[in-house]
Design a protein around this motif. Structure first.
Motif, short mmCIF file in Angstrom:
data_model
loop_
_atom_site.label_atom_id
_atom_site.label_comp_id
_atom_site.label_asym_id
_atom_site.label_seq_id
_atom_site.Cartn_x
_atom_site.Cartn_y
_atom_site.Cartn_z
N PHE A 86 9.97 120.89 -21.59
CA PHE A 86 10.97 121.89 -21.92
C PHE A 86 12.16 121.75 -20.97
CE2 PHE A 86 7.67 124.83 -23.82
CZ PHE A 86 8.21 124.78 -25.09
N HIS A 87 13.32 121.84 -21.47
CA HIS A 87 14.56 121.94 -20.69
C HIS A 87 14.84 120.72 -19.83
CE1 HIS A 87 14.57 126.01 -22.10
NE2 HIS A 87 13.42 126.25 -21.52
N ILE A 88 16.09 120.60 -19.47
CA ILE A 88 16.54 119.48 -18.65
C ILE A 88 16.48 119.87 -17.18
CG2 ILE A 88 18.56 118.10 -18.06
CD1 ILE A 88 19.47 118.33 -20.94
N GLY A 89 16.07 118.95 -16.36
CA GLY A 89 16.30 119.06 -14.93
C GLY A 89 15.15 119.43 -14.04
N GLY A 90 15.15 118.78 -12.90
CA GLY A 90 14.28 119.14 -11.81
C GLY A 90 12.80 118.88 -12.03
N VAL A 91 12.44 117.93 -12.86
CA VAL A 91 11.03 117.66 -13.12
C VAL A 91 10.57 116.47 -12.30
CG1 VAL A 91 9.34 116.95 -14.86
CG2 VAL A 91 11.09 118.62 -15.45
N VAL A 92 9.59 116.70 -11.43
CA VAL A 92 8.92 115.64 -10.69
C VAL A 92 7.46 115.72 -11.11
CG1 VAL A 92 8.26 114.77 -8.42
CG2 VAL A 92 10.50 115.82 -8.74
N PHE A 93 7.01 114.70 -11.83
CA PHE A 93 5.67 114.75 -12.42
C PHE A 93 4.97 113.43 -12.14
CE2 PHE A 93 2.70 114.53 -16.07
CZ PHE A 93 2.07 115.75 -15.92
N SER A 94 4.08 113.45 -11.15
CA SER A 94 3.41 112.22 -10.74
C SER A 94 1.92 112.47 -10.48
CB SER A 94 4.09 111.65 -9.51
OG SER A 94 3.57 110.39 -9.20
N PRO A 95 1.17 112.86 -11.52
CA PRO A 95 -0.26 113.04 -11.32
C PRO A 95 -0.98 111.70 -11.34
CG PRO A 95 0.25 113.38 -13.61
CD PRO A 95 1.57 113.12 -12.91
N LYS A 96 -2.20 111.69 -10.84
CA LYS A 96 -3.02 110.48 -10.97
C LYS A 96 -3.31 110.27 -12.45
CE LYS A 96 -7.26 108.41 -9.26
NZ LYS A 96 -8.40 108.59 -8.35
N SER A 97 -3.62 111.35 -13.15
CA SER A 97 -3.83 111.32 -14.59
C SER A 97 -3.70 112.74 -15.13
CB SER A 97 -5.20 110.75 -14.95
OG SER A 97 -6.22 111.62 -14.51
N CYS A 98 -3.44 112.83 -16.44
CA CYS A 98 -3.44 114.14 -17.09
C CYS A 98 -3.91 113.98 -18.52
CB CYS A 98 -2.09 114.83 -17.00
SG CYS A 98 -0.79 114.12 -17.98
N GLY A 99 -4.48 115.04 -19.03
CA GLY A 99 -5.03 115.02 -20.38
C GLY A 99 -3.98 115.25 -21.44
N LYS A 100 -4.44 115.67 -22.60
CA LYS A 100 -3.53 115.88 -23.74
C LYS A 100 -2.91 117.27 -23.68
CE LYS A 100 -7.15 117.41 -26.87
NZ LYS A 100 -7.85 117.19 -28.12
N ASN A 101 -1.78 117.40 -24.36
CA ASN A 101 -1.08 118.68 -24.54
C ASN A 101 -0.64 119.33 -23.23
OD1 ASN A 101 -1.44 118.52 -27.36
ND2 ASN A 101 -3.47 119.42 -27.17
N VAL A 102 -0.05 118.55 -22.35
CA VAL A 102 0.51 119.10 -21.12
C VAL A 102 1.94 119.54 -21.40
CG1 VAL A 102 1.21 118.56 -18.75
CG2 VAL A 102 -0.98 117.76 -19.62
N THR A 103 2.28 120.75 -20.97
CA THR A 103 3.62 121.29 -21.16
C THR A 103 4.27 121.42 -19.79
OG1 THR A 103 2.89 122.53 -23.10
CG2 THR A 103 4.96 123.23 -22.06
#
Length: 185
Positions: free
Chosen positions: A85-102
């Motif tokens: 959702f929305h622009i900006g400021g997203v830092v997303f660096s998990p080892k792994s993630c499942g389905k349907n992550v918001t």
């Protein structure tokens, strides 16, 4: 899953209506970025595409990365149905993630270093990250978890929990189902 399956699962999260691919692509910046993220994830694996398609896909990916402010590495294991959702400021660096992550704006999912070892979070299925939330270090976030606005999670969260505050605490076990729109099955 194949590349197109991942892309169509991501598209479904933006609109469950039988809307055309290109309409969603040009309407949602998060989806546009995700398409190129997925193409980079897939084309870097095979020898023939690693030296042909991947370099071009990486250029487009980097363009959208800086344009929209999404720092999501393409070498991460990210399940189908990713919604940004929305622009900006997203830092997303998990080892792994499942389905349907918001993922909402100004969200951080990142590592810590303990005794010289990098520790990355692991996210389950149907996780909602509210604006300003942070998940830090080698924590495990269960399935169907909602992490509230500006919450900072530094400890593992059980399935169906709702996390708020600094440090993040479980306030209920109502889960994230009301925040996960158009889940990919």
């Amino acid at each position: 899953m194949k590349l197109m399956d991942f892309i169509l699962a991501d598209k479904h999260r933006y609109s469950s209506e039988p809307t055309g691919f290109w309409k969603i692509y040009w309407s949602y910046e998060g989806f546009r970025f995700t398409v190129w993220l997925r193409i980079c994830q897939e084309t870097r694996k095979k020898k023939i595409t690693k030296y042909t398609i991947f370099p071009i896909a990486k250029l487009v990916y980097k363009h959208y990365k800086y344009k929209f402010g999404y720092d999501i590495p393409y070498d991460r294991d990210i399940g189908p149905g990713l919604l940004i959702f929305h622009i900006g400021g997203v830092v997303f660096s998990p080892k792994s993630c499942g389905k349907n992550v918001t993922i909402s704006q100004n969200t951080t999912v990142g590592m810590t270093v303990h005794e010289g070892i990098k520790e990355f979070p692991i996210l389950g299925d149907n996780v909602y990250l509210a604006p300003g939330s942070a998940v830090i270090g080698g924590v495990k976030v269960g399935n169907n978890v909602a992490i509230g606005t500006n919450a900072v999670l530094t400890k593992s969260a059980p399935d169906n929990s709702v996390i708020v505050g600094i440090p993040g605490k479980v306030i209920s076990y109502n889960g994230a189902q009301e925040y996960i729109n158009n889940p990919y099955e």
